[in-house]
Scaffold this motif. Structure first.
Motif, short mmCIF file in Angstrom:
data_model
loop_
_atom_site.label_atom_id
_atom_site.label_comp_id
_atom_site.label_asym_id
_atom_site.label_seq_id
_atom_site.Cartn_x
_atom_site.Cartn_y
_atom_site.Cartn_z
N ALA A 52 0.82 -1.22 0.00
CA ALA A 52 0.00 0.00 0.00
C ALA A 52 0.85 1.27 0.00
O ALA A 52 0.41 2.31 -0.49
N GLN A 53 2.09 1.19 0.52
CA GLN A 53 2.94 2.37 0.54
C GLN A 53 3.25 2.88 -0.86
O GLN A 53 3.63 4.04 -1.04
N TRP A 54 3.09 2.02 -1.87
CA TRP A 54 3.30 2.42 -3.26
C TRP A 54 1.97 2.53 -4.01
O TRP A 54 1.95 2.55 -5.24
N GLU A 55 0.88 2.56 -3.25
CA GLU A 55 -0.47 2.64 -3.82
C GLU A 55 -0.74 1.47 -4.76
O GLU A 55 -1.33 1.63 -5.84
N ILE A 56 -0.31 0.30 -4.32
CA ILE A 56 -0.52 -0.93 -5.07
C ILE A 56 -1.51 -1.79 -4.28
O ILE A 56 -1.40 -1.90 -3.06
N THR A 57 -2.45 -2.39 -4.98
CA THR A 57 -3.42 -3.29 -4.36
C THR A 57 -3.14 -4.73 -4.80
O THR A 57 -2.51 -4.95 -5.84
N PRO A 58 -3.63 -5.71 -4.03
CA PRO A 58 -3.50 -7.10 -4.50
C PRO A 58 -4.13 -7.30 -5.87
O PRO A 58 -3.62 -8.06 -6.69
N GLN A 59 -5.22 -6.58 -6.15
CA GLN A 59 -5.86 -6.69 -7.46
C GLN A 59 -4.92 -6.18 -8.57
O GLN A 59 -4.85 -6.77 -9.65
N GLY A 60 -4.20 -5.11 -8.29
CA GLY A 60 -3.22 -4.60 -9.25
C GLY A 60 -2.10 -5.58 -9.50
O GLY A 60 -1.56 -5.68 -10.60
N CYS A 61 -1.77 -6.35 -8.46
CA CYS A 61 -0.71 -7.36 -8.58
C CYS A 61 -1.13 -8.53 -9.46
O CYS A 61 -0.29 -9.26 -9.96
N GLU A 62 -2.43 -8.71 -9.64
CA GLU A 62 -2.91 -9.81 -10.48
C GLU A 62 -2.48 -9.65 -11.93
O GLU A 62 -2.53 -10.59 -12.71
N LEU A 63 -2.00 -8.46 -12.30
CA LEU A 63 -1.52 -8.23 -13.67
C LEU A 63 -0.07 -8.68 -13.83
O LEU A 63 0.50 -8.55 -14.91
N GLY A 64 0.53 -9.18 -12.75
CA GLY A 64 1.88 -9.71 -12.83
C GLY A 64 2.79 -9.11 -11.79
O GLY A 64 2.45 -8.12 -11.13
N MET A 65 3.94 -9.74 -11.64
CA MET A 65 4.90 -9.24 -10.66
C MET A 65 5.25 -7.79 -10.95
O MET A 65 5.12 -7.33 -12.09
N ILE A 66 5.71 -7.11 -9.91
CA ILE A 66 6.04 -5.69 -10.04
C ILE A 66 7.46 -5.49 -9.53
O ILE A 66 7.85 -6.05 -8.50
N LEU A 67 8.22 -4.70 -10.25
CA LEU A 67 9.57 -4.31 -9.85
C LEU A 67 9.56 -2.80 -9.63
O LEU A 67 9.12 -2.05 -10.51
N ILE A 68 10.03 -2.36 -8.46
CA ILE A 68 10.05 -0.95 -8.12
C ILE A 68 11.47 -0.53 -7.80
O ILE A 68 12.16 -1.19 -7.01
N ASP A 69 11.91 0.57 -8.37
CA ASP A 69 13.21 1.16 -8.07
C ASP A 69 13.09 1.85 -6.71
O ASP A 69 12.31 2.78 -6.54
N ALA A 70 13.85 1.40 -5.71
CA ALA A 70 13.75 1.95 -4.36
C ALA A 70 14.16 3.41 -4.30
O ALA A 70 13.63 4.17 -3.48
N ASN A 71 15.07 3.83 -5.16
CA ASN A 71 15.52 5.22 -5.17
C ASN A 71 14.56 6.15 -5.89
O ASN A 71 14.49 7.34 -5.58
N GLU A 72 13.85 5.61 -6.85
CA GLU A 72 12.86 6.38 -7.62
C GLU A 72 11.60 5.53 -7.76
O GLU A 72 11.38 4.91 -8.80
N PRO A 73 10.77 5.47 -6.71
CA PRO A 73 9.62 4.56 -6.71
C PRO A 73 8.63 4.75 -7.85
O PRO A 73 7.85 3.84 -8.13
N GLN A 74 8.67 5.89 -8.51
CA GLN A 74 7.79 6.07 -9.67
C GLN A 74 8.28 5.25 -10.86
O GLN A 74 7.51 5.00 -11.78
N ARG A 75 9.53 4.81 -10.83
CA ARG A 75 10.05 3.91 -11.86
C ARG A 75 9.67 2.49 -11.48
O ARG A 75 10.16 1.95 -10.49
N ARG A 76 8.78 1.90 -12.27
CA ARG A 76 8.33 0.54 -11.98
C ARG A 76 7.99 -0.19 -13.27
O ARG A 76 7.67 0.42 -14.26
N TRP A 77 8.10 -1.48 -13.17
CA TRP A 77 7.82 -2.36 -14.29
C TRP A 77 6.86 -3.43 -13.79
O TRP A 77 6.88 -3.81 -12.62
N GLN A 78 6.03 -3.95 -14.70
CA GLN A 78 5.11 -5.00 -14.30
C GLN A 78 5.05 -6.09 -15.36
O GLN A 78 5.23 -5.85 -16.55
N GLY A 79 4.77 -7.29 -14.89
CA GLY A 79 4.61 -8.44 -15.78
C GLY A 79 5.90 -8.83 -16.46
O GLY A 79 6.97 -8.85 -15.84
N SER A 80 5.82 -9.10 -17.74
CA SER A 80 7.00 -9.54 -18.48
C SER A 80 8.07 -8.44 -18.53
O SER A 80 9.26 -8.73 -18.58
N ASP A 81 7.64 -7.17 -18.49
CA ASP A 81 8.61 -6.08 -18.46
C ASP A 81 9.43 -6.13 -17.16
O ASP A 81 10.64 -5.87 -17.17
#
Length: 131
Positions: A42-71
Motif C-alpha cells: 500500500a505504501q506504493w499505492e498498489i493493491t493485491p488486485q493490481g498485482c494480479e496483472l503480474g509481478m512488479i519491480l520498483i526502483d527503491a531510489n525512484e519509486p515512480q520507476r516501476r515495471w510489471q509483468g514480463s517487463d
C-alpha cells in the motif's frame, strides 16, 4: 541501488523464482515483498488486485520507476550480472517480445492450475525489513 520485487507469495512458480533470485543475488540488489502483504504494498499505492496483472519491480531510489509483468521479468534479468547480454539479445529477436508477453500472460493467469498454490505465503529472508 535496490529494487523491490512484489510477487505472489502463494504461487509455487513465483516462490521458486524468488528463491532462485535470492541465491543469485544474496540480497545485494533485490528485496522481496509478497503481494499478500497488503500493508507493505500500500505504501506504493498498489493493491493485491493490481498485482494480479503480474509481478512488479520498483526502483527503491525512484519509486515512480516501476515495471510489471514480463517487463519486470526482463528488467530483473537485465539487472543481474551479465543478464543484460541475454535480455538485449532476446529483445533484438523479431517477435520474441510479443511471444514472451503472451506466454507470461498465460502462465500468470493459470499459475495455480499449472504449478499449484502454497498453503502459506512465502516470506523472503531478503524482505524490505531485512535490509
Amino acid at each position: 541501488m535496490h529494487y523491490y520485487v512484489i510477487y505472489d507469495g502463494n504461487c509455487n512458480l513465483c516462490v521458486t523464482l524468488v528463491q532462485l533470485l535470492e541465491t543469485l543475488d544474496q540480497g545485494k540488489i533485490f528485496r522481496y515483498i509478497p503481494m499478500q502483504d497488503e500493508q507493505a504494498i500500500a505504501q506504493w499505492e498498489i493493491t493485491p488486485q493490481g498485482c494480479e496483472l503480474g509481478m512488479i519491480l520498483i526502483d527503491a531510489n525512484e519509486p515512480q520507476r516501476r515495471w510489471q509483468g514480463s517487463d519486470a521479468a526482463e528488467e530483473i534479468g537485465r539487472l543481474l550480472p551479465l543478464g543484460s547480454i541475454f535480455v538485449d539479445a532476446y529483445r533484438t529477436l523479431p517477435g520474441a517480445k510479443w511471444v514472451g508477453d503472451r506466454i507470461y500472460t498465460q502462465i500468470r493467469d493459470n499459475r495455480y492450475t499449472i504449478f499449484g498454490k502454497r498453503s502459506c505465503t512465502y516470506q523472503s529472508r531478503y524482505s524490505q525489513n531485512n535490509s
